[in-house]
Design an enzyme around this catalytic site. Structure first.
Site, PDB file in Angstrom:
ATOM      1  N   ASP A  58      -8.518  20.164 -12.706  1.00  0.00           N
ATOM      2  CA  ASP A  58      -8.852  18.847 -13.252  1.00  0.00           C
ATOM      3  C   ASP A  58      -8.547  18.920 -14.747  1.00  0.00           C
ATOM      4  OD1 ASP A  58     -10.046  16.632 -14.397  1.00  0.00           O
ATOM      5  OD2 ASP A  58     -11.772  16.638 -13.053  1.00  0.00           O
ATOM      6  N   ARG A  87       0.852  -1.196   0.000  1.00  0.00           N
ATOM      7  CA  ARG A  87       0.000   0.000   0.000  1.00  0.00           C
ATOM      8  C   ARG A  87       0.886   1.243   0.000  1.00  0.00           C
ATOM      9  NH1 ARG A  87      -1.430   1.719   4.688  1.00  0.00           N
ATOM     10  NH2 ARG A  87      -2.150  -0.284   5.484  1.00  0.00           N
ATOM     11  N   TYR A 138     -17.545  18.208 -13.534  1.00  0.00           N
ATOM     12  CA  TYR A 138     -18.022  16.830 -13.732  1.00  0.00           C
ATOM     13  C   TYR A 138     -19.058  16.475 -12.647  1.00  0.00           C
ATOM     14  CZ  TYR A 138     -17.793  11.741 -13.323  1.00  0.00           C
ATOM     15  OH  TYR A 138     -18.114  10.419 -13.198  1.00  0.00           O
ATOM     16  N   LYS A 148      -9.113   8.137 -18.554  1.00  0.00           N
ATOM     17  CA  LYS A 148      -9.409   8.792 -19.817  1.00  0.00           C
ATOM     18  C   LYS A 148      -8.158   8.842 -20.709  1.00  0.00           C
ATOM     19  CE  LYS A 148     -13.460   9.255 -17.909  1.00  0.00           C
ATOM     20  NZ  LYS A 148     -13.341   9.368 -16.497  1.00  0.00           N
TER      21      LYS A 148
HETATM   22  C1  LIG Z   1     -13.482  15.598 -15.806  1.00  0.00           C
HETATM   23  C2  LIG Z   1     -13.564  14.385 -14.941  1.00  0.00           C
HETATM   24  N1  LIG Z   1     -13.000  14.396 -13.724  1.00  0.00           N
HETATM   25  C3  LIG Z   1     -13.051  13.323 -12.905  1.00  0.00           C
HETATM   26  C4  LIG Z   1     -13.707  12.171 -13.284  1.00  0.00           C
HETATM   27  C5  LIG Z   1     -13.768  11.005 -12.336  1.00  0.00           C
HETATM   28  O1  LIG Z   1     -12.885   9.997 -12.723  1.00  0.00           O
HETATM   29  P1  LIG Z   1     -13.124   8.432 -12.452  1.00  0.00           P
HETATM   30  O2  LIG Z   1     -14.329   8.015 -13.231  1.00  0.00           O
HETATM   31  O3  LIG Z   1     -11.839   7.800 -12.920  1.00  0.00           O
HETATM   32  O4  LIG Z   1     -13.327   8.274 -10.979  1.00  0.00           O
HETATM   33  C6  LIG Z   1     -14.289  12.105 -14.543  1.00  0.00           C
HETATM   34  C7  LIG Z   1     -15.004  10.876 -14.964  1.00  0.00           C
HETATM   35  O5  LIG Z   1     -15.701  10.852 -15.947  1.00  0.00           O
HETATM   36  C8  LIG Z   1     -14.230  13.251 -15.387  1.00  0.00           C
HETATM   37  O6  LIG Z   1     -14.798  13.246 -16.597  1.00  0.00           O
END
Ligand SMILES: Cc1ncc(COP(=O)(O)O)c(C=O)c1O
Length: 385
Positions: free
Chosen positions: A176, A52, A104, A201
């Protein structure tokens, strides 16, 4: 295989954080699928005690992404949301965060339903208007958390100006960067303190792993994030770390194709008679086109477009053949989705309306297939509208 200090982007993607494996010379970092490490004698070990806390595959990925984003250190988590959760722990009861209004849906849900229980408060503002951001700052504000472009309506935040504003008020700027990818923009170069990604992504890029990462620049944040990663324990596993490392090797060439296909599909949709509006920062009709050209290197593969009604969106989405009707984005294959009922279903309807996430809005993550095939599929599906 030391990187020189003036190594360029593709070279950094391929080599940062990676050395030949010390035990065999394997050029690819192995998947260290182990939970613990044997110690030579009491108190004597090779720097690895428990997985971990330390894992060589995860460390290689963290070094790689820190290099790609131009940060000092990175920490990999079990998902993008776990990475955002780690950033959330930088605030404590009574603190306030300013967040891009159309962040998001999952980020909004986590802030609104989980962190508010810990007496952390949030203001959701249009971060493309920095006067609005400044008006929202209170003595309790600690962080400005922005997404640019926003998901799904592609509003931009001026990162250099946001960093200047944040630092003038002694706030951290966290970005982000999932939607753009570090090929398209590197927020730390504009002054951001923290960058996060859903590695699910573009960084992984092959739709076969869920993960997240936080890149940090300040020693105090690095110490805290390392502590939280270990103590909360939402680490990225070694196989997923290896998959993302494999993905980042081709980030630059994938993004060149995502950028080219994205722009061409946006131009195609913009003149299509069934499409009422296209949200894409690479179109001169985008209200922040000048900022996009200044801040982004290409405009990415994400597009949202308006078909006018739920029925029109349904007809189109049910007719696609090559494009996959699926949540997520940033994979090599083209994905198409309906934000109002899929990615943003957790956002209350009234709030969705304010954000421009209408029932007729369709989002597309343009993949790296041959452009003609993507256009042909969209064309035949739009014929059903
Ligand atoms: C812009 C953005 N930030 C964060 C996330 C969250 O990521 P995860 O689905 O890997 O937890 C997403 C998921 O679609 C996203 O599109």
């Amino acid at each position: 295989m030391k990187l020189s200090s003036d190594a360029r982007f593709s070279t950094i993607c391929l080599h940062a954080g990676q050395e030949p494996d010390p035990s065999t010379g394997a050029i690819v970092t192995p998947i260290y699928q182990t939970s613990t490490y044997v110690q030579q004698e009491l108190g004597v070990h090779k720097g690895f005690e428990y997985a971990r806390t330390q894992n060589p595959t995860r460390f290689a990925l963290e070094g790689n992404i820190a290099g790609i984003e131009g940060g000092k250190a990175a920490f990999a988590f079990a998902s993008g949301m776990a990475a955002i959760g780690a950033i959330g722990t930088m605030l404590k009861a009574g603190d306030h965060m300013i967040v891009s209004r159309n962040t998001y849906g999952g980020t909004f849900r986590y802030f609104d339903k989980v962190l508010t229980r810990a007496a952390i408060s949030f203001s959701y503002v249009d971060t493309s208007d920095l006067d609005e951001v400044e008006r929202a700052i209170t003595p309790a504000t600690r962080m400005l958390f922005v997404e640019t472009p926003t998901n799904p309506v592609m509003h931009l935040t001026d990162l250099a100006a946001a960093a200047e504003l944040a630092h003038r008020h002694d706030l951290r700027l966290a970005v982000d960067n999932t939607f753009a990818s570090p090929y398209v923009q590197r927020p730390i170069e504009f002054g951001a303190d923290l960058v996060m990604h859903s590695t699910t992504k573009y960084l992984n890029g092959h739709s076969d792993s869920v993960g997240g990462v936080v890149v940090a620049t300040r020693d105090v944040d690095i110490d805290w994030l390392r502590f939280v990663q270990n103590s909360a324990g939402a680490i990225l596993g070694p196989f997923d770390a290896w998959l993302v490392l494999r993905g980042t090797k081709t980030l630059a060439i994938r993004m060149e194709r995502h950028n080219a296909n994205g722009l061409a599909v946006a131009e195609y949709l913009a003149i299509h008679p069934k499409v009422r509006h296209v949200h894409y920062p690479g179109l001169p009709t985008h209200p922040q086109y000048a900022l996009a050209r200044r801040q982004m290197h290409g405009f990415g593969g994400m597009i949202a477009f308006e078909l006018g009604s739920l029925e029109a969106a349904r007809r189109m989405l049910n007719a696609v053949r090559l494009c996959a009707l699926a949540e997520s984005l940033g994979g090599v294959e083209t994905l198409i989705s309906h934000p109002a009922t899929m990615t943003h279903a957790s956002v209350p309807p009234g709030r969705r309306a304010e954000l421009g996430i209408t029932d007729g809005l369709v989002r597309i993550s343009v993949g790296i297939e041959d452009l003609e095939d993507i256009r042909a599929d969209l064309g035949q599906a739009l014929d059903r509208v």
